[in-house]
Design a protein around this motif. Structure first.
Motif, mmCIF file in Angstrom:
data_model
loop_
_atom_site.group_PDB
_atom_site.id
_atom_site.type_symbol
_atom_site.label_atom_id
_atom_site.label_comp_id
_atom_site.label_asym_id
_atom_site.label_seq_id
_atom_site.Cartn_x
_atom_site.Cartn_y
_atom_site.Cartn_z
ATOM 1 N N ILE A 9 36.281 9.488 31.312
ATOM 2 C CA ILE A 9 35.130 10.323 31.643
ATOM 3 C C ILE A 9 35.203 10.530 33.148
ATOM 4 N N ILE A 10 35.320 11.790 33.554
ATOM 5 C CA ILE A 10 35.513 12.111 34.963
ATOM 6 C C ILE A 10 34.300 12.850 35.497
ATOM 7 N N VAL A 18 34.561 7.768 35.988
ATOM 8 C CA VAL A 18 33.331 6.974 35.928
ATOM 9 C C VAL A 18 33.203 6.189 34.631
ATOM 10 N N GLY A 19 34.092 6.444 33.678
ATOM 11 C CA GLY A 19 34.099 5.694 32.437
ATOM 12 C C GLY A 19 35.468 5.799 31.787
ATOM 13 N N TRP A 20 35.930 4.711 31.138
ATOM 14 C CA TRP A 20 37.217 4.755 30.472
ATOM 15 C C TRP A 20 37.313 3.651 29.433
ATOM 16 N N ARG A 21 38.086 3.909 28.407
ATOM 17 C CA ARG A 21 38.371 2.925 27.375
ATOM 18 C C ARG A 21 39.768 3.181 26.828
ATOM 19 N N VAL A 22 40.399 2.128 26.325
ATOM 20 C CA VAL A 22 41.716 2.195 25.705
ATOM 21 C C VAL A 22 41.593 1.633 24.297
ATOM 22 N N SER A 23 42.300 2.262 23.350
ATOM 23 C CA SER A 23 42.227 1.810 21.968
ATOM 24 C C SER A 23 43.561 2.035 21.266
ATOM 25 N N SER A 24 43.826 1.237 20.252
ATOM 26 C CA SER A 24 45.038 1.426 19.452
ATOM 27 C C SER A 24 44.792 2.404 18.303
ATOM 28 N N THR A 25 43.538 2.814 18.107
ATOM 29 C CA THR A 25 43.194 3.797 17.073
ATOM 30 C C THR A 25 42.369 4.913 17.689
ATOM 31 N N ASP A 33 32.042 4.621 23.800
ATOM 32 C CA ASP A 33 31.953 3.482 24.730
ATOM 33 C C ASP A 33 32.257 3.927 26.163
ATOM 34 N N ALA A 34 33.256 4.780 26.327
ATOM 35 C CA ALA A 34 33.578 5.313 27.659
ATOM 36 C C ALA A 34 32.432 6.160 28.179
ATOM 37 N N LEU A 35 31.824 6.943 27.298
ATOM 38 C CA LEU A 35 30.678 7.766 27.680
ATOM 39 C C LEU A 35 29.494 6.904 28.094
ATOM 40 N N GLU A 36 29.229 5.845 27.355
ATOM 41 C CA GLU A 36 28.145 4.918 27.710
ATOM 42 C C GLU A 36 28.390 4.286 29.074
ATOM 43 N N GLN A 37 29.638 3.892 29.342
ATOM 44 C CA GLN A 37 29.970 3.302 30.639
ATOM 45 C C GLN A 37 29.691 4.300 31.757
ATOM 46 N N ALA A 38 30.105 5.545 31.551
ATOM 47 C CA ALA A 38 29.892 6.580 32.567
ATOM 48 C C ALA A 38 28.409 6.846 32.794
ATOM 49 N N LEU A 39 27.647 6.912 31.718
ATOM 50 C CA LEU A 39 26.208 7.161 31.849
ATOM 51 C C LEU A 39 25.503 6.012 32.554
#
Length: 67
Positions: A9-10, A18-25, A33-39
């Motif tokens: 999320i930029i 401002v937000g990021w997540r990594v996943s295997s799926t 989750d990345a959006l929540e972190q950014a917010l």
């Protein structure tokens, strides 16, 4: 082995991630989750606009509702 999916999320105005997540799926939850972190980090007031390169995945309709 396999693929790794990353959601960023930029803040385009500030030019920072401002937000990021990594996943295997490629499930919607890690994007939200990345959006929540950014917010939580930016605490925007008013309207928020988002764009996705992978809107065809379907989960981004959920993120629009989440906003």
């Amino acid at each position: 082995q396999g693929f790794v999916y990353v959601a960023f999320i930029i803040d385009v105005f500030a030019r920072i991630i401002v937000g990021w997540r990594v996943s295997s799926t490629a499930h919607t939850d890690f994007v939200l989750d990345a959006l929540e972190q950014a917010l939580c980090q930016r605490r925007p007031e008013g309207k928020v606009t988002h764009h996705s390169d992978r809107g065809c995945q379907g989960g981004f309709n959920r993120s629009s509702q989440h906003l």
